[in-house]
Motif scaffolding. Structure first.
Motif, mmCIF file in Angstrom:
data_model
loop_
_atom_site.group_PDB
_atom_site.id
_atom_site.type_symbol
_atom_site.label_atom_id
_atom_site.label_comp_id
_atom_site.label_asym_id
_atom_site.label_seq_id
_atom_site.Cartn_x
_atom_site.Cartn_y
_atom_site.Cartn_z
ATOM 1 N N ALA A 102 -13.823 -4.156 2.762
ATOM 2 C CA ALA A 102 -14.662 -3.090 1.904
ATOM 3 C C ALA A 102 -14.615 -1.931 2.700
ATOM 4 O O ALA A 102 -14.348 -0.793 2.153
ATOM 5 C CB ALA A 102 -15.881 -3.487 1.124
ATOM 6 N N ARG A 103 -15.191 -1.813 3.749
ATOM 7 C CA ARG A 103 -15.233 -0.617 4.665
ATOM 8 C C ARG A 103 -13.875 -0.032 4.765
ATOM 9 O O ARG A 103 -13.501 1.219 4.842
ATOM 10 C CB ARG A 103 -15.871 -0.942 6.051
ATOM 11 C CG ARG A 103 -15.955 0.229 7.087
ATOM 12 C CD ARG A 103 -16.670 -0.129 8.636
ATOM 13 N NE ARG A 103 -16.400 -1.223 8.804
ATOM 14 C CZ ARG A 103 -15.470 -1.588 9.699
ATOM 15 N NH1 ARG A 103 -14.500 -0.802 10.163
ATOM 16 N NH2 ARG A 103 -15.268 -2.871 10.225
ATOM 17 N N TRP A 104 -12.865 -0.766 5.206
ATOM 18 C CA TRP A 104 -11.464 -0.297 5.410
ATOM 19 C C TRP A 104 -11.006 0.399 4.221
ATOM 20 O O TRP A 104 -10.340 1.287 4.254
ATOM 21 C CB TRP A 104 -10.388 -1.474 5.859
ATOM 22 C CG TRP A 104 -10.690 -2.043 7.077
ATOM 23 C CD1 TRP A 104 -11.507 -1.395 8.398
ATOM 24 C CD2 TRP A 104 -10.365 -3.430 7.330
ATOM 25 N NE1 TRP A 104 -11.486 -2.600 9.076
ATOM 26 C CE2 TRP A 104 -10.763 -3.546 8.494
ATOM 27 C CE3 TRP A 104 -9.737 -4.462 6.661
ATOM 28 C CZ2 TRP A 104 -10.505 -4.778 9.431
ATOM 29 C CZ3 TRP A 104 -9.307 -5.633 7.243
ATOM 30 C CH2 TRP A 104 -9.796 -5.688 8.616
ATOM 31 N N ASN A 105 -11.353 -0.538 2.815
ATOM 32 C CA ASN A 105 -10.688 0.021 1.660
ATOM 33 C C ASN A 105 -11.415 1.308 1.146
ATOM 34 O O ASN A 105 -10.791 2.080 0.411
ATOM 35 C CB ASN A 105 -10.639 -1.102 0.720
ATOM 36 C CG ASN A 105 -9.759 -1.959 1.025
ATOM 37 O OD1 ASN A 105 -8.676 -1.726 1.589
ATOM 38 N ND2 ASN A 105 -9.803 -3.264 0.352
ATOM 39 N N ALA A 106 -12.625 1.669 1.927
ATOM 40 C CA ALA A 106 -13.306 2.932 1.335
ATOM 41 C C ALA A 106 -12.929 4.107 2.295
ATOM 42 O O ALA A 106 -13.174 5.302 2.076
ATOM 43 C CB ALA A 106 -15.014 2.761 1.366
ATOM 44 N N ASP A 107 -11.871 3.854 3.330
ATOM 45 C CA ASP A 107 -11.594 4.978 4.344
ATOM 46 C C ASP A 107 -10.457 5.726 3.872
ATOM 47 O O ASP A 107 -9.171 5.035 3.729
ATOM 48 C CB ASP A 107 -11.551 3.983 5.672
ATOM 49 C CG ASP A 107 -11.358 5.137 6.865
ATOM 50 O OD1 ASP A 107 -10.785 6.129 6.616
ATOM 51 O OD2 ASP A 107 -11.295 4.558 7.816
ATOM 52 N N ALA A 108 -10.695 7.055 3.684
ATOM 53 C CA ALA A 108 -9.280 7.549 3.361
ATOM 54 C C ALA A 108 -8.081 7.797 4.340
ATOM 55 O O ALA A 108 -6.992 7.541 3.853
ATOM 56 C CB ALA A 108 -9.828 9.157 2.880
ATOM 57 N N LEU A 109 -8.590 7.610 5.671
ATOM 58 C CA LEU A 109 -7.408 7.631 6.579
ATOM 59 C C LEU A 109 -6.676 6.015 6.791
ATOM 60 O O LEU A 109 -5.601 6.048 6.602
ATOM 61 C CB LEU A 109 -8.121 7.641 8.041
ATOM 62 C CG LEU A 109 -7.123 7.805 9.278
ATOM 63 C CD1 LEU A 109 -6.225 9.053 8.916
ATOM 64 C CD2 LEU A 109 -8.031 7.964 10.446
ATOM 65 N N PHE A 110 -7.396 4.875 6.495
ATOM 66 C CA PHE A 110 -7.034 3.638 6.398
ATOM 67 C C PHE A 110 -6.070 3.766 5.312
ATOM 68 O O PHE A 110 -5.111 2.784 5.196
ATOM 69 C CB PHE A 110 -8.156 2.727 6.265
ATOM 70 C CG PHE A 110 -7.762 1.333 6.221
ATOM 71 C CD1 PHE A 110 -7.398 0.576 7.371
ATOM 72 C CD2 PHE A 110 -7.530 0.542 4.990
ATOM 73 C CE1 PHE A 110 -6.893 -1.002 7.185
ATOM 74 C CE2 PHE A 110 -7.157 -0.461 4.948
ATOM 75 C CZ PHE A 110 -7.027 -1.429 5.899
ATOM 76 N N THR A 111 -6.450 3.993 3.983
ATOM 77 C CA THR A 111 -5.615 3.871 2.946
ATOM 78 C C THR A 111 -4.506 4.986 2.322
ATOM 79 O O THR A 111 -4.213 4.848 1.530
ATOM 80 C CB THR A 111 -6.762 3.695 1.437
ATOM 81 O OG1 THR A 111 -7.394 4.984 1.360
ATOM 82 C CG2 THR A 111 -7.758 2.568 1.827
ATOM 83 N N ARG A 112 -4.196 5.990 3.406
ATOM 84 C CA ARG A 112 -3.626 7.057 2.888
ATOM 85 C C ARG A 112 -2.112 6.799 2.468
ATOM 86 O O ARG A 112 -1.773 7.292 1.580
ATOM 87 C CB ARG A 112 -3.706 8.133 3.979
ATOM 88 C CG ARG A 112 -2.931 7.688 5.288
ATOM 89 C CD ARG A 112 -2.964 8.742 6.198
ATOM 90 N NE ARG A 112 -2.592 8.391 7.487
ATOM 91 C CZ ARG A 112 -2.290 9.116 8.656
ATOM 92 N NH1 ARG A 112 -2.371 10.411 8.481
ATOM 93 N NH2 ARG A 112 -1.719 8.454 9.637
ATOM 94 N N HIS A 113 -1.840 5.619 3.098
ATOM 95 C CA HIS A 113 -0.359 5.227 2.706
ATOM 96 C C HIS A 113 -0.363 3.801 1.985
ATOM 97 O O HIS A 113 0.604 3.201 1.543
ATOM 98 C CB HIS A 113 0.447 4.887 3.948
ATOM 99 C CG HIS A 113 0.659 6.249 4.716
ATOM 100 N ND1 HIS A 113 1.251 7.379 4.279
ATOM 101 C CD2 HIS A 113 0.179 6.516 5.891
ATOM 102 C CE1 HIS A 113 1.354 8.263 4.908
ATOM 103 N NE2 HIS A 113 0.743 7.786 6.109
ATOM 104 N N LEU A 114 -1.611 3.643 1.620
ATOM 105 C CA LEU A 114 -1.713 2.398 0.680
ATOM 106 C C LEU A 114 -2.033 2.739 -0.819
ATOM 107 O O LEU A 114 -1.358 3.685 -1.120
ATOM 108 C CB LEU A 114 -2.937 1.485 1.029
ATOM 109 C CG LEU A 114 -2.649 1.156 2.658
ATOM 110 C CD1 LEU A 114 -3.757 0.361 3.114
ATOM 111 C CD2 LEU A 114 -1.402 -0.016 2.678
#
Length: 181
Positions: free
Chosen positions: A21-33
């Motif tokens: 959940a922390r990763w999925n709330a992170d704009a940097l982590f999800t920018r290409h997802l």
């Protein structure tokens, strides 16, 4: 479980939901997802990964740093809605772990598992044109651009790797059990 020189790849457990959940709330982590997710959306994603395992016997694995046991990302083959023909080997890492060769190491182990124990003849890896870092990992692993598909987030680049083609060798010291679970 799959073990490489620095990593343990293992099936997710409910205890991992907070990290995901922390990763999925992170704009940097999800920018290409698929973009930033709420906790509810993240839990739905997590549940979908677990269903994939239950229905198919393989799927997304948590990437754990062997030395500390820290969960640092995800990797693994699973069927992707943009490309239902072959399983996709994808990876996503906590941004604190970028640029350390972790994606290449985890990706190579995942490809070896897909071609070896799982017996697939082809795997794909899907990303965006802008995701140069993942495209570089794909190139290192032997993937080549196969086609593009449209999505609600724009074109997705589908790279393919055939078992008969140039396939990556598992990193030295890699061991796996059939289920990796």
């Amino acid at each position: 479980m799959i073990e490489t020189e620095r990593l343990l790849l293992r099936r997710f457990t409910d205890a991992d939901r907070e990290s995901v959940a922390r990763w999925n709330a992170d704009a940097l982590f999800t920018r290409h997802l698929s973009g930033v997710q709420t906790r509810e959306q993240s839990d739905e994603t997590f549940d979908r990964w677990q269903r994939h395992w239950d229905e198919r016997g393989f799927g997304i694995l948590g990437v754990t740093w062997k030395e500390t046991g820290e969960l640092i990302g995800r990797v693994g083959p699973q069927y992707h809605r943009f490309w239902p023909h072959d399983p996709e080997v994808g990876w996503a890492l906590d941004p604190r772990w970028w640029n350390r060769g972790v994606a290449s190491e985890a990706g190579a182990a995942s490809v070896a598992w897909a071609f070896g124990d799982l017996g697939f003849a082809r795997v794909v890896s899907i990303t965006t044109e802008a995701n140069v870092a993942s495209r570089n990992v794909m190139r290192k692993l032997g993937f080549r651009l196969h086609t593009t598909v449209d999505s609600e987030w724009g074109p997705r680049w589908v790279h393919a790797l055939d078992r008969q083609g140039r396939s990556p060798s598992p990193p030295s010291g890699t061991r796996s059990s059939r289920s990796a679970g």
